[in-house]
Design a protein around this motif. Structure first.
Motif, mmCIF file in Angstrom:
data_model
loop_
_atom_site.group_PDB
_atom_site.id
_atom_site.type_symbol
_atom_site.label_atom_id
_atom_site.label_comp_id
_atom_site.label_asym_id
_atom_site.label_seq_id
_atom_site.Cartn_x
_atom_site.Cartn_y
_atom_site.Cartn_z
ATOM 1 N N GLY A 136 0.608 -1.212 -0.263
ATOM 2 C CA GLY A 136 0.152 -0.012 -0.059
ATOM 3 C C GLY A 136 0.969 1.254 -0.141
ATOM 4 N N ARG A 137 1.992 1.098 0.504
ATOM 5 C CA ARG A 137 2.939 2.485 0.391
ATOM 6 C C ARG A 137 3.335 2.670 -0.815
ATOM 7 N NH1 ARG A 137 5.870 4.509 5.008
ATOM 8 N NH2 ARG A 137 5.402 2.769 5.961
ATOM 9 N N GLN A 138 3.662 1.955 -1.768
ATOM 10 C CA GLN A 138 4.039 2.222 -2.999
ATOM 11 C C GLN A 138 2.944 2.357 -3.803
ATOM 12 O OE1 GLN A 138 6.214 -1.166 -5.065
ATOM 13 N NE2 GLN A 138 6.841 0.263 -6.579
ATOM 14 N N TYR A 139 1.762 1.617 -3.495
ATOM 15 C CA TYR A 139 0.453 1.760 -4.444
ATOM 16 C C TYR A 139 -0.672 2.001 -3.750
ATOM 17 C CZ TYR A 139 3.431 -0.426 -8.089
ATOM 18 O OH TYR A 139 4.564 -0.863 -8.868
ATOM 19 N N PRO A 140 -0.826 3.235 -3.182
ATOM 20 C CA PRO A 140 -2.054 3.714 -2.321
ATOM 21 C C PRO A 140 -3.256 3.358 -2.924
ATOM 22 C CG PRO A 140 -0.365 5.493 -2.478
ATOM 23 C CD PRO A 140 -0.033 4.543 -3.378
ATOM 24 N N VAL A 141 -3.266 3.214 -4.475
ATOM 25 C CA VAL A 141 -4.558 3.286 -5.301
ATOM 26 C C VAL A 141 -4.356 1.793 -6.103
ATOM 27 C CG1 VAL A 141 -6.058 3.627 -7.163
ATOM 28 C CG2 VAL A 141 -5.195 5.505 -5.514
ATOM 29 N N MET A 142 -5.164 0.820 -5.860
ATOM 30 C CA MET A 142 -5.135 -0.563 -6.830
ATOM 31 C C MET A 142 -6.518 -0.467 -7.398
ATOM 32 S SD MET A 142 -3.333 -3.004 -3.887
ATOM 33 C CE MET A 142 -1.587 -2.582 -3.322
ATOM 34 N N VAL A 143 -6.418 -0.799 -8.880
ATOM 35 C CA VAL A 143 -7.452 -0.808 -9.791
ATOM 36 C C VAL A 143 -7.607 -2.102 -10.074
ATOM 37 C CG1 VAL A 143 -8.300 -0.044 -11.884
ATOM 38 C CG2 VAL A 143 -6.807 1.434 -10.717
ATOM 39 N N PRO A 144 -8.867 -2.875 -9.740
ATOM 40 C CA PRO A 144 -9.153 -4.155 -9.751
ATOM 41 C C PRO A 144 -9.920 -4.358 -11.365
ATOM 42 C CG PRO A 144 -11.108 -2.947 -8.740
ATOM 43 C CD PRO A 144 -9.856 -2.028 -8.949
ATOM 44 N N GLY A 145 -9.867 -5.412 -11.883
ATOM 45 C CA GLY A 145 -10.171 -5.685 -13.239
ATOM 46 C C GLY A 145 -11.750 -5.356 -13.530
ATOM 47 N N HIS A 146 -12.555 -5.337 -12.336
ATOM 48 C CA HIS A 146 -13.812 -5.029 -12.237
ATOM 49 C C HIS A 146 -14.288 -4.414 -11.023
ATOM 50 C CE1 HIS A 146 -14.473 -7.787 -15.689
ATOM 51 N NE2 HIS A 146 -13.573 -8.483 -15.278
ATOM 52 N N GLY A 147 -14.825 -3.326 -11.004
ATOM 53 C CA GLY A 147 -15.228 -2.568 -9.968
ATOM 54 C C GLY A 147 -14.649 -1.409 -9.652
ATOM 55 N N ARG A 148 -14.837 -0.788 -8.538
ATOM 56 C CA ARG A 148 -14.357 0.651 -8.014
ATOM 57 C C ARG A 148 -12.872 0.318 -7.504
ATOM 58 N NH1 ARG A 148 -19.035 1.815 -4.215
ATOM 59 N NH2 ARG A 148 -18.529 -0.189 -3.788
ATOM 60 N N PRO A 149 -11.870 1.221 -7.826
ATOM 61 C CA PRO A 149 -10.447 1.273 -7.139
ATOM 62 C C PRO A 149 -10.637 1.093 -5.652
ATOM 63 C CG PRO A 149 -10.950 3.221 -8.539
ATOM 64 C CD PRO A 149 -12.267 2.838 -8.469
ATOM 65 N N VAL A 150 -9.431 0.180 -5.362
ATOM 66 C CA VAL A 150 -9.464 -0.154 -3.950
ATOM 67 C C VAL A 150 -8.081 0.082 -3.232
ATOM 68 C CG1 VAL A 150 -11.354 -2.054 -4.245
ATOM 69 C CG2 VAL A 150 -8.807 -2.629 -4.623
#
Ligand SMILES: [Zn+2]
Length: 248
Positions: free
Chosen positions: A218-232
């Protein structure tokens, strides 16, 4: 009856954007990372109809030539490739947007999966992409990526923005590819929000391990984009690890 508004880009910062899709496009997320020289498209949609919509949306943000990444070998993530290949093949000079073709990247195992099982996936798009389902008409051939990622990560300089393509091992499929942009990770269907994870071609125990690892990124990637659905975020990945672990 009120019309459903067309999905719009969500700006994730650092040059990254995500375009959600409608239900007839499998709700698949399309990612875009924009540099000063090229733009990188994450997944190409369900077929030529969807790909044309995606390109029109891309051109509202950038005129730059595109590099396409397919996160894995499922139809909603690579059936639009032929459309983007045709776009990129238009001769330079006729249009400043086309300067020597579109590069396609994927995990080597995903390309093998597209080759082995791509044709058998056409039935999945019988409703929204009849030409793609039948395999007849422009841009309905399966275009397999020629640029492969294996164990070693690959860094692509888009001009002022560097993205890293890397594998974290088997999970949702045997050929999942991660796309790391500044502050944003495009994770394909290794992450799924708003619907249960899909185990059809999955390796649940290994997938749970990948998700636990994502939970610590999470430190490197605060935003994670799933293949489907809202960013997590990383905490979501850690919770999903428990769900997937229960199926292992
Ligand atoms: Zn998918």
């Amino acid at each position: 009856m009120p019309q459903t508004p067309a999905p719009a880009w969500l700006d994730l910062g650092g040059g990254s954007h995500v375009l959600p899709s409608t239900a007839d496009r499998a709700l698949v997320n399309i990612g875009l990372v924009i540099g000063t020289g090229r733009a990188l498209l994450v997944d190409s949609g369900t077929g030529p109809r969807h790909a044309a919509e995606i390109l029109a949306a891309v051109r509202t943000l950038t005129p730059l030539p595109l590099t396409v990444v397919n996160t894995h070998a499922h139809w909603d993530h690579f059936f639009g490739n032929a459309f983007f290949a045709a776009e990129g093949a238009k001769p330079a000079g006729t249009d400043a947007k086309h300067d020597g073709g579109t590069q396609f990247w994927a995990h080597a195992a995903a390309v093998r999966g597209m080759w082995v099982a791509g044709e058998s996936q056409r039935a999945a798009v019988a409703g929204p992409e009849p030409e793609m389902a039948a395999g007849t008409g422009p841009c309905t051939e399966l275009v397999l990526p020629t640029h492969l990622v294996r164990e070693e990560p690959v860094r692509l300089d888009l001009g002022g923005v560097v993205v890293e393509l890397f594998s974290m091992g088997r999970g949702h499929t045997d050929g999942d590819l991660m796309v790391g942009a500044p502050g944003v990770l495009f994770a394909g269907d290794v992450l799924e929000e708003g619907a249960p994870p899909q185990f059809e071609d999955a390796f649940p125990a290994e997938w749970a391990a990948v998700l636990m690892q994502l939970g610590r990124m999470g430190r490197q990637y605060p935003v994670m984009v799933p293949g489907h659905g809202r960013p997590v975020d990383a905490a979501f990945a850690a919770r999903l690890a428990r769900v997937v672990e229960a199926r292992a």
